[in-house]
Design an enzyme around this catalytic site. Structure first.
Site, PDB file in Angstrom:
ATOM      1  N   HIS A 110       8.839  15.708 -20.345  1.00 21.58           N
ATOM      2  CA  HIS A 110       7.546  15.044 -20.560  1.00 21.58           C
ATOM      3  C   HIS A 110       7.262  14.865 -22.050  1.00 21.58           C
ATOM      4  CE1 HIS A 110       3.548  14.280 -18.253  1.00 21.58           C
ATOM      5  NE2 HIS A 110       3.746  13.381 -19.205  1.00 21.58           N
ATOM      6  N   ASP A 169      10.935  11.567 -16.984  1.00 23.77           N
ATOM      7  CA  ASP A 169      10.295  12.298 -18.084  1.00 23.77           C
ATOM      8  C   ASP A 169       9.210  13.216 -17.541  1.00 23.77           C
ATOM      9  OD1 ASP A 169       9.984  12.897 -20.863  1.00 23.77           O
ATOM     10  OD2 ASP A 169       8.125  11.730 -20.852  1.00 23.77           O
ATOM     11  N   ARG A 206       3.485  10.252 -14.186  1.00 23.39           N
ATOM     12  CA  ARG A 206       3.176  11.622 -13.792  1.00 23.39           C
ATOM     13  C   ARG A 206       4.095  12.032 -12.645  1.00 23.39           C
ATOM     14  NH1 ARG A 206      -1.693  13.094 -16.166  1.00 23.39           N
ATOM     15  NH2 ARG A 206      -0.949  15.214 -15.773  1.00 23.39           N
ATOM     16  N   GLU A 252       6.217  20.398 -12.813  1.00 22.20           N
ATOM     17  CA  GLU A 252       6.765  20.577 -14.160  1.00 22.20           C
ATOM     18  C   GLU A 252       6.050  21.660 -14.965  1.00 22.20           C
ATOM     19  OE1 GLU A 252       4.660  17.338 -16.995  1.00 22.20           O
ATOM     20  OE2 GLU A 252       5.971  16.495 -15.476  1.00 22.20           O
TER      21      GLU A 252
END
Length: 331
Positions: free
Chosen positions: A298, A261, A237, A266
């Site tokens: 993500h 990622d 995360r 985000e």
């Protein structure tokens, strides 16, 4: 007929949803909206609810009571993370909160391995050279995975799978986790502290849940402990890494590179098209300009098997609770 509403549904989920609904003779309706207080009224008249959130539901605890007043018994997230849900408030309203903790550990684990291999082989740097018709390889000697120590922070379902994959490739794997799993000791060695892992590892890969103890887990002090030729991978995360500190470390040459990622903030970026406009996050803009940073939106979870499992397991849990049963995925 039992009716279930699913929020934030993507086109690629629809086939799995339709197949599940047909198999179980349940009406499953979908929308593309996130669940928030202003969209909660859409759940009225339904027996079950499934969400998938990029951003927190909101600060109004009354939204959970609103669902209970509609007659709903549960709130199900078809993801592993539930940090977007105020679980105490949901429970106080009488709602059972469930998630999908193991939709496919391999999907995220394989992403972490893929990103690591790209970094240690300098593939993103070769891509940039070749795009400019520069086919030289000087200065970009790679490292073989079997020559490296991979440090896994968070050796749970996903982190344990990561450890097995790296071990199979010949890497030395070390791990730090507050819970030690004896079944993993054939593929990794536990170290006593996060600090010890950061000092030893050539690659640090993060696989922790987001909670009060993992926020800012990797800050400036933690980054200062890493080797200057080490890489960091974040497939967990965004808030686990302090982005400002990471940008500073990369600019100062204190790290060889990063694969992210997921990043802080985000929710204003990922799964959105920002072509031709300034990005709302200046730090992410800086990361995009760095040749030794790989940024993906993500998508570690985004595989055929994972999407199928996220749909099936979440809907199975909803139906179980509606029918008065219990699920092992409840909080």
């Amino acid at each position: 007929m039992t009716k279930i509403l699913m929020y934030s549904v993507r086109d690629d989920e629809e086939a799995a949803i339709k197949a599940w609904a047909t198999k179980h003779d349940v009406q499953v309706d979908t929308n593309a909206l996130e669940f928030h207080p202003e969209t909660a009224n859409l759940a009225k008249g339904y027996d079950g609810l499934v969400i998938q959130q990029r951003s927190a539901i909101g600060d109004d605890p009354n939204v959970y009571q609103q669902l209970a007043d509609y007659g709903l018994k549960q709130l199900t997230s078809r993801t592993a993370g539930v940090d977007t849900i105020d679980i105490p408030a949901a429970k106080a309203a009488g709602l059972t909160v469930t998630n999908v903790p193991a939709y496919s550990p391999n999907s995220v684990a394989e992403m972490a391995v893929t990103q690591t291999m790209r970094l240690i082989r300098n593939l993103e740097l070769f891509d940039q050279r070749i795009a400019n018709q520069d086919f030289r390889w000087a200065g970009l000697q790679a490292r073989e995975i079997r020559s490296l120590t991979v440090g896994v922070i968070g050796a749970g379902r996903i982190g344990g799978t990561v450890a097995k994959l790296f071990h199979g490739l010949g890497a030395k794997v070390i791990a730090y986790d507050v819970v030690r799993r004896p079944e993993l000791e054939s593929v990794l060695t536990y170290v006593a502290s996060k600090e010890e892992l950061l000092k030893q590892a050539d690659v640090v890969t993060l696989h922790v849940d987001l909670n009060d103890t993992s926020k800012a887990l990797i800050d400036a002090e933690a980054l200062s402990l890493m080797k200057p030729d080490a890489f960091i991978i974040n497939a967990s995360r965004g808030p686990v890494i302090v982005t400002k500190a990471l940008v500073a470390a990369l600019k100062a040459g204190k790290l060889a590179g990063a694969a992210l990622d997921t990043v802080e903030g985000e929710e204003t970026l990922f799964n959105q098209n920002h072509q031709g406009e300034p990005l709302p996050d200046a730090l992410v803009s800086q990361l995009l300009q760095m040749p030794n940073v790989i940024l993906t939106p993500h998508v570690g979870f985004y595989t055929n098997l994972a999407v199928q499992n996220m749909v099936d397991i979440s809907l199975d849990d909803v139906l179980t609770i509606i029918n008065g049963g219990q699920t092992e995925h409840a909080f």
